[in-house]
Scaffold this motif. Structure first.
Motif, PDB file in Angstrom:
ATOM      1  N   ALA A   1      35.550  43.975  32.501  1.00  0.00           N
ATOM      2  CA  ALA A   1      36.593  44.379  32.106  1.00  0.00           C
ATOM      3  C   ALA A   1      36.970  45.969  31.879  1.00  0.00           C
ATOM      4  O   ALA A   1      36.093  46.620  31.161  1.00  0.00           O
ATOM      5  CB  ALA A   1      37.382  43.923  30.949  1.00  0.00           C
ATOM      6  N   ALA A   2      38.088  46.448  32.395  1.00  0.00           N
ATOM      7  CA  ALA A   2      38.198  47.930  31.955  1.00  0.00           C
ATOM      8  C   ALA A   2      38.876  48.258  30.567  1.00  0.00           C
ATOM      9  O   ALA A   2      39.300  47.297  29.934  1.00  0.00           O
ATOM     10  CB  ALA A   2      39.495  48.521  32.910  1.00  0.00           C
TER      11      ALA A   2
ATOM     12  N   MET B   1      34.866  39.010  38.914  1.00  0.00           N
ATOM     13  CA  MET B   1      36.373  39.100  38.611  1.00  0.00           C
ATOM     14  C   MET B   1      36.859  38.186  37.953  1.00  0.00           C
ATOM     15  O   MET B   1      36.884  36.987  38.548  1.00  0.00           O
ATOM     16  CB  MET B   1      36.867  39.614  39.970  1.00  0.00           C
ATOM     17  CG  MET B   1      38.400  40.112  39.725  1.00  0.00           C
ATOM     18  SD  MET B   1      38.571  41.694  39.335  1.00  0.00           S
ATOM     19  CE  MET B   1      40.564  41.980  39.069  1.00  0.00           C
ATOM     20  N   ARG B   2      37.250  38.521  36.833  1.00  0.00           N
ATOM     21  CA  ARG B   2      37.979  37.351  35.981  1.00  0.00           C
ATOM     22  C   ARG B   2      39.208  36.860  36.725  1.00  0.00           C
ATOM     23  O   ARG B   2      39.841  37.502  37.619  1.00  0.00           O
ATOM     24  CB  ARG B   2      38.299  37.470  34.649  1.00  0.00           C
ATOM     25  CG  ARG B   2      37.267  38.190  33.993  1.00  0.00           C
ATOM     26  CD  ARG B   2      37.456  38.688  32.633  1.00  0.00           C
ATOM     27  NE  ARG B   2      38.163  39.823  32.834  1.00  0.00           N
ATOM     28  CZ  ARG B   2      39.220  40.542  31.772  1.00  0.00           C
ATOM     29  NH1 ARG B   2      39.305  39.754  30.863  1.00  0.00           N
ATOM     30  NH2 ARG B   2      39.698  41.576  32.284  1.00  0.00           N
TER      31      ARG B   2
ATOM     32  N   GLU C   1      37.708  46.789  37.186  1.00  0.00           N
ATOM     33  CA  GLU C   1      37.125  45.495  37.134  1.00  0.00           C
ATOM     34  C   GLU C   1      36.388  45.196  38.415  1.00  0.00           C
ATOM     35  O   GLU C   1      35.448  44.559  38.277  1.00  0.00           O
ATOM     36  CB  GLU C   1      37.990  44.568  36.342  1.00  0.00           C
ATOM     37  CG  GLU C   1      37.237  43.206  36.249  1.00  0.00           C
ATOM     38  CD  GLU C   1      38.206  42.300  35.579  1.00  0.00           C
ATOM     39  OE1 GLU C   1      38.037  41.047  35.475  1.00  0.00           O
ATOM     40  OE2 GLU C   1      39.230  42.597  34.812  1.00  0.00           O
TER      41      GLU C   1
END
Length: 165
Positions: A148-149, A1-2, A142
């Motif tokens: 990323a979505a 996860m960013r 995500e």
């Protein structure tokens, strides 16, 4: 996860709902409703200010496809808005992504009705709640997938964006 704050955007004909995530990308919360500008300048500028105020690294714009996944005039409007926002945010390095938002407004209205809010009295709140639904959906995708979505909006040399597949 960013890691980092994301700003969620629900583009409507009269108003734009805005939400934000926490820095860890766990939870979306409502922020503000921005009036839609006829010249597309003041609304883009205000959302850019919100992104800067919250140190956002990405703006997630809802893409309203119909239930069959087809484009509509609202889809084209939201995509055009995302293009202009991407061009405005590009110099600051902030990314814009388009994420499928089917039924986000319907979902937001249902949540508000369940909380005892009436639709006519809550239009600006519904816009913010729809932005929360869009952003939370993107965060959940995500977290589940590790990617990323949606699709990134790329800024071309002419200053208009296009969806990167």
């Amino acid at each position: 996860m960013r890691v980092g704050v994301r700003i969620g955007v629900d583009v409507g004909k009269a108003r734009i709902g805005v939400a934000r995530s926490d820095p860890h990308g766990m939870l979306a919360t409502p922020l503000e409703t921005v009036p839609r500008a006829a010249d597309h300048g003041a609304d883009i500028a205000r959302i850019a200010e919100i992104v800067a105020e919250h140190d956002g690294f990405e703006a997630v714009v809802g893409l309203p496809l119909n239930l069959r996944g087809e484009r509509t005039p609202s889809t084209d409007d939201a995509a055009g808005f995302a293009d202009r926002l991407a061009a405005h945010l590009a110099p600051s390095g902030v990314l814009v992504r388009l994420v499928d938002e089917r039924l986000s407004t319907v979902s937001a209205q249902g949540h508000l009705r369940a909380a005892g809010k009436r639709t006519k009295q809550s239009r600006s709140i519904i816009d913010q709640a729809a932005a929360v639904v869009i952003l939370q959906h993107a965060l959940d995708i995500e977290r589940a997938s590790g990617a990323a979505a949606g699709h990134a909006v790329e800024v071309t040399t002419m200053g208009t964006g296009e969806v990167a597949e």
